[in-house]
Scaffold this active site. Structure first.
Site, PDB file in Angstrom:
ATOM      1  N   ALA A  62       0.842  -1.192   0.000  1.00  0.00           N
ATOM      2  CA  ALA A  62       0.000   0.000   0.000  1.00  0.00           C
ATOM      3  C   ALA A  62       0.878   1.242   0.000  1.00  0.00           C
ATOM      4  O   ALA A  62       2.010   1.231   0.472  1.00  0.00           O
ATOM      5  CB  ALA A  62      -0.912  -0.002   1.217  1.00  0.00           C
ATOM      6  N   THR A  86      -3.596   3.774   1.341  1.00  0.00           N
ATOM      7  CA  THR A  86      -4.637   3.710   2.355  1.00  0.00           C
ATOM      8  C   THR A  86      -5.816   4.598   1.968  1.00  0.00           C
ATOM      9  O   THR A  86      -5.634   5.750   1.560  1.00  0.00           O
ATOM     10  CB  THR A  86      -4.062   4.138   3.719  1.00  0.00           C
ATOM     11  OG1 THR A  86      -3.036   3.238   4.108  1.00  0.00           O
ATOM     12  CG2 THR A  86      -5.130   4.197   4.779  1.00  0.00           C
ATOM     13  N   ASN A 140      -6.337  -1.422   1.735  1.00  0.00           N
ATOM     14  CA  ASN A 140      -5.769  -0.908   2.970  1.00  0.00           C
ATOM     15  C   ASN A 140      -6.640   0.244   3.447  1.00  0.00           C
ATOM     16  O   ASN A 140      -6.850   1.215   2.718  1.00  0.00           O
ATOM     17  CB  ASN A 140      -4.329  -0.454   2.697  1.00  0.00           C
ATOM     18  CG  ASN A 140      -3.582  -0.014   3.929  1.00  0.00           C
ATOM     19  OD1 ASN A 140      -3.986   0.931   4.598  1.00  0.00           O
ATOM     20  ND2 ASN A 140      -2.469  -0.674   4.214  1.00  0.00           N
ATOM     21  N   SER A 174       0.833   4.072  10.480  1.00  0.00           N
ATOM     22  CA  SER A 174       1.464   5.205   9.811  1.00  0.00           C
ATOM     23  C   SER A 174       1.892   6.226  10.857  1.00  0.00           C
ATOM     24  O   SER A 174       1.113   6.565  11.753  1.00  0.00           O
ATOM     25  CB  SER A 174       0.491   5.860   8.832  1.00  0.00           C
ATOM     26  OG  SER A 174       1.011   7.108   8.393  1.00  0.00           O
ATOM     27  N   LYS A 216      -1.614  -4.065  10.008  1.00  0.00           N
ATOM     28  CA  LYS A 216      -0.274  -3.569   9.670  1.00  0.00           C
ATOM     29  C   LYS A 216       0.304  -2.824  10.858  1.00  0.00           C
ATOM     30  O   LYS A 216      -0.299  -1.864  11.358  1.00  0.00           O
ATOM     31  CB  LYS A 216      -0.329  -2.658   8.447  1.00  0.00           C
ATOM     32  CG  LYS A 216       1.060  -2.283   7.912  1.00  0.00           C
ATOM     33  CD  LYS A 216       0.975  -1.657   6.535  1.00  0.00           C
ATOM     34  CE  LYS A 216       2.347  -1.453   5.917  1.00  0.00           C
ATOM     35  NZ  LYS A 216       2.262  -0.933   4.533  1.00  0.00           N
ATOM     36  N   GLY A 296      12.273  -2.701   2.807  1.00  0.00           N
ATOM     37  CA  GLY A 296      13.605  -2.836   2.250  1.00  0.00           C
ATOM     38  C   GLY A 296      13.799  -3.981   1.285  1.00  0.00           C
ATOM     39  O   GLY A 296      14.942  -4.330   0.971  1.00  0.00           O
ATOM     40  N   TYR A 317       7.793  -1.477  -2.134  1.00  0.00           N
ATOM     41  CA  TYR A 317       7.368  -0.256  -2.815  1.00  0.00           C
ATOM     42  C   TYR A 317       8.578   0.632  -3.055  1.00  0.00           C
ATOM     43  O   TYR A 317       8.995   0.857  -4.188  1.00  0.00           O
ATOM     44  CB  TYR A 317       6.266   0.458  -2.032  1.00  0.00           C
ATOM     45  CG  TYR A 317       5.952   1.875  -2.490  1.00  0.00           C
ATOM     46  CD1 TYR A 317       6.360   2.359  -3.734  1.00  0.00           C
ATOM     47  CD2 TYR A 317       5.227   2.741  -1.679  1.00  0.00           C
ATOM     48  CE1 TYR A 317       6.072   3.652  -4.147  1.00  0.00           C
ATOM     49  CE2 TYR A 317       4.925   4.030  -2.087  1.00  0.00           C
ATOM     50  CZ  TYR A 317       5.358   4.485  -3.313  1.00  0.00           C
ATOM     51  OH  TYR A 317       5.074   5.762  -3.717  1.00  0.00           O
TER      52      TYR A 317
END
EC number: 1.3.5.2
Length: 363
Positions: A62, A86, A140, A174, A216, A296, A317
């Site tokens: 996401a 999201t 998400n 987040s 998450k 990573g 991502y």
């Protein structure tokens, strides 16, 4: 062999600020100029996780396709699944620009976007239009910054997108929405999951289909925080974890020019920290609960290390910012080659083989 992305496309994209370049990459995928990847099916890479069939274990995380504009185009690059969002109930602009920063020497990104997205209705229209297409597309969900009841926003996401989601991810980690990570605290997390899973049960009864729900979490958890999350999760009918979101840490960076920018760090410097947290969570939750490893992933080798540390599936991502759209296909091919080399019949056999190493790593 010359990499055309690194030789030609990346220098051009890097003339623009990171957010503009991201928009250009979405536009490029929409034009269908991007050649589709035709990877041969490798049954050794296929798995059924949380009741869903994944043709390979690599997914787009996401944050890239925030508004569900290009999920099928992402699958066409070789990803085994894609996660959009999201998404918040109401549209929101996010934090002031500039809010994405490249740390080129570290192949990292700092973002403080703040759940910028067009809201549920815009994404619902797009996802409805592709509902008959194949492929695993997760959704998400998050909460609006100004929501009086953030838990209610997650419930709204479950109910609104239930007919369209392959799976859901409740994003409570987040660092760019003030107070959001407080939902990882034991009591708050219990209340959130109870509400989300009750909504899932209600919608499943109506639809005759049970959609998996993942949680998450952040990489910046204390040992006690990981204990609490494991206890809460194992007491409920959650389908899995995604480990992890971006980090607030700046440890190990060499590109210090923008390291002081506020926001979450992703990309190569997150690999060790996120993989260690993944292994520690695997140790805590046992072998049955699915985990998606993120942070990573830049190669077949790093994807394999996530799996060996306890991940069933992996996502990436930020590293695609530096490696380009050929990265997913290269990783999937590399996974097949690794299985060839070691005579492995299924990638699932490698899971957990280095959990003890990774959970003991000091990060």
């Amino acid at each position: 062999m010359i990499d055309p992305f690194k030789r030609f496309a990346r220098p051009g994209l890097f003339l623009f600020d990171a957010e503009t370049a991201h928009g250009l990459s979405i536009a490029g995928l929409k034009t269908s100029l991007m050649p589709k990847c035709h990877l041969p099916d490798d049954p050794r890479l296929a798995q059924t996780v949380a009741g869903l069939h994944f043709p390979n274990p690599l997914g787009m995380a996401a944050g890239y396709d925030k508004n569900a504009e290009v999920p099928d185009e992402l699958l066409g690059l070789g990803f085994g699944f894609a996660e959009v969002g999201t998404l918040t109930p109401k549209p929101q602009g996010g934090n002031p620009k500039p809010r994405i920063f490249r740390l080129v020497r570290d192949e990292a990104v700092i973002n403080r976007l703040g759940f910028n997205n067009q809201g549920h209705e815009a994404a619902f229209a797009r996802l409805s239009a592709r509902a008959s297409r194949p492929g695993v597309v997760g959704i998400n969900i998050g909460a609006n910054k100004d929501a009086e009841d953030r838990i209610a926003d997650y419930v709204t996401g479950i109910r609104r997108f239930y007919p369209l989601a392959s799976y859901f991810t409740a994003n409570i980690s987040s660092p760019n929405t003030p107070g959001l990570r407080d939902l990882q605290a034991k009591d708050s997390l219990g209340h959130l999951l109870d509400a989300v899973l009750a909504a899932r049960a209600d919608e499943a009864a109506k639809a005759g289909r049970r959609v998996p729900v993942f949680l998450k979490i952040a990489p910046d958890l204390t040992e006690e925080g990981m204990d609490d999350i494991a206890e809460v999760v194992l007491a409920r009918d959650l389908d899995g974890l995604i480990v992890s979101n971006t980090t607030l840490s700046r440890d190990g960076l060499t590109d210090t020019r923008q390291a002081g920018e506020a926001g979450g760090l992703s990309g190569k410097p997150l690999f060790e920290k996120s993989t260690a947290v993944l292994a520690r969570m695997r140790h805590r939750v046992g072998s049955a609960l699915p985990i998606i490893g993120v942070g990573g992933v830049s190669s077949a080798q790093t994807a394999l290390e996530k799996i060996k540390a306890g991940a069933d599936l992996v996502q990436l991502y930020s590293c695609m910012v530096y490696e380009g759209p050929g990265l997913p296909a290269a990783i999937v091919k590399g996974l097949s080659q690794a299985l060839d080399r070691d005579g492995i019949a299924s990638i699932a056999q490698l899971r957990d083989s280095r959990v003890d190493y990774w959970r003991a790593l000091k990060v």
